[in-house]
Design an enzyme around this catalytic site. Structure first.
Site, PDB file in Angstrom:
ATOM      1  N   ILE A 154       4.097 -16.032   9.421  1.00  0.00           N
ATOM      2  CA  ILE A 154       4.308 -16.758   8.163  1.00  0.00           C
ATOM      3  C   ILE A 154       5.438 -17.783   8.275  1.00  0.00           C
ATOM      4  CG2 ILE A 154       5.938 -15.161   7.050  1.00  0.00           C
ATOM      5  CD1 ILE A 154       4.132 -15.482   4.503  1.00  0.00           C
ATOM      6  N   ASP A 189      11.203 -10.184   6.842  1.00  0.00           N
ATOM      7  CA  ASP A 189      12.480 -10.646   6.282  1.00  0.00           C
ATOM      8  C   ASP A 189      13.382 -11.203   7.401  1.00  0.00           C
ATOM      9  OD1 ASP A 189      14.585 -11.007   4.513  1.00  0.00           O
ATOM     10  OD2 ASP A 189      14.969  -8.881   4.214  1.00  0.00           O
ATOM     11  N   SER A 212       5.174  -4.751   1.336  1.00  0.00           N
ATOM     12  CA  SER A 212       5.381  -3.280   1.313  1.00  0.00           C
ATOM     13  C   SER A 212       4.610  -2.492   2.362  1.00  0.00           C
ATOM     14  CB  SER A 212       5.065  -2.668  -0.067  1.00  0.00           C
ATOM     15  OG  SER A 212       6.137  -2.830  -0.953  1.00  0.00           O
ATOM     16  N   THR A 213       3.738  -3.143   3.144  1.00  0.00           N
ATOM     17  CA  THR A 213       2.894  -2.343   4.049  1.00  0.00           C
ATOM     18  C   THR A 213       3.485  -2.157   5.453  1.00  0.00           C
ATOM     19  OG1 THR A 213       1.539  -4.189   4.855  1.00  0.00           O
ATOM     20  CG2 THR A 213       0.827  -3.105   2.821  1.00  0.00           C
TER      21      THR A 213
END
Ligand code: ADP
Length: 172
Positions: free
Chosen positions: A10, A33, A116-117
Site C-alpha cells: 500500500i 503501520d 485488524s487482520t
C-alpha cells in the site's frame, strides 16, 4: 465509481489517501503501520505526535509526505477477542470513520489495507465481508468518490477478499 482488489504494497499506491491500520498511540508500530511510517519519512511521525492518539473505531487524517499518496487516514481497528466484544461493529465503525473524512476532505480515491487482520487477529473471512459492505455503501453514497482500492499483502488474502466480493454480489 469502482472498487478494485489488488495484491501489493500500500505504500506504493498513488491515491488521494491511503489508510493506515494504526494503534491508538498513533506513534508507529509493526505491520502496515511501520511500512507507512518508513515510506512517508519522519515528518509523518512528527505530525502524528500532535494528534494525541486515536480511539479504537475512529480515524484521523494527516499529510502523506514522501508517500505517493497525498494523505494518510489513520484508523484503529479492534483487537479480536473472540467476537463477543462488539469487534464486528467496531471494525465497521473504522470504515465509516474513514469515509466520513473522505467526504469531509473531498477525496476522490482511497486505498485500504485489511484492517485488524494482522497482529490484531480479526478473522479475515469475517473482516473482508465487513470491509466490502462498508466500501460498497460508501461508493453508493458519495458522488465525489471515484475509486476505492483494497490492497492485500498476500495472494491468500487477495483470494479471501475476492470470495467475499463474489458472495456479496450473489446476495445482491
Ligand atoms: P492490525 O494491527 O490492524 O492487524 P497489521 O499491520 O498487523 O494491522 O495487519 C493488517 C494487514 O496489513 C495484514 O493483512 C498485513 O499482512 C497487511 N500489511 C502489512 N504490510 C502491508 C503493506 N505494506 N501493504 C499492504 N498491506 C500490508
Amino acid at each position: 465509481m469502482t472498487l478494485e482488489l489488488i495484491r501489493g504494497d500500500i505504500t506504493r499506491v498513488d491515491a488521494d489517501a491511503i489508510v493506515n491500520a494504526a494503534n491508538s498511540a498513533l506513534l508507529g508500530g509493526g505491520g502496515v503501520d511501520g511500512a507507512i511510517h518508513r515510506a512517508a519519512g519522519p515528518e509523518l511521525l512528527a505530525e502524528c505526535r500532535l494528534l494525541n492518539g486515536c480511539p479504537t473505531g475512529q480515524a484521523k487524517l494527516t499529510r502523506g509526505y514522501r508517500l505517493p499518496a497525498r494523505h494518510v487516514i489513520h484508523t484503529v481497528g479492534p483487537v479480536w477477542g473472540g467476537g463477543a466484544r462488539g469487534e464486528e461493529a467496531t471494525l465497521a465503525r473504522c470504515y465509516k470513520s474513514v469515509f466520513a473524512l473522505v467526504e469531509q476532505h473531498g477525496l476522490r480515491s482511497v486505498a485500504f489495507p485489511s484492517i485488524s487482520t494482522g497482529v490484531y487477529r480479526f478473522p479475515i473471512e469475517r473482516a473482508s465481508l465487513i470491509a466490502l459492505r462498508e466500501i460498497q455503501a460508501a461508493l453508493g453514497r458519495l458522488p465525489q468518490l471515484e475509486k476505492v482500492t483494497v490492497v492485500l499483502f498476500s495472494q491468500a488474502d487477495l483470494e479471501t477478499y475476492q470470495r467475499a466480493l463474489a458472495a456479496l454480489s450473489s446476495e445482491g
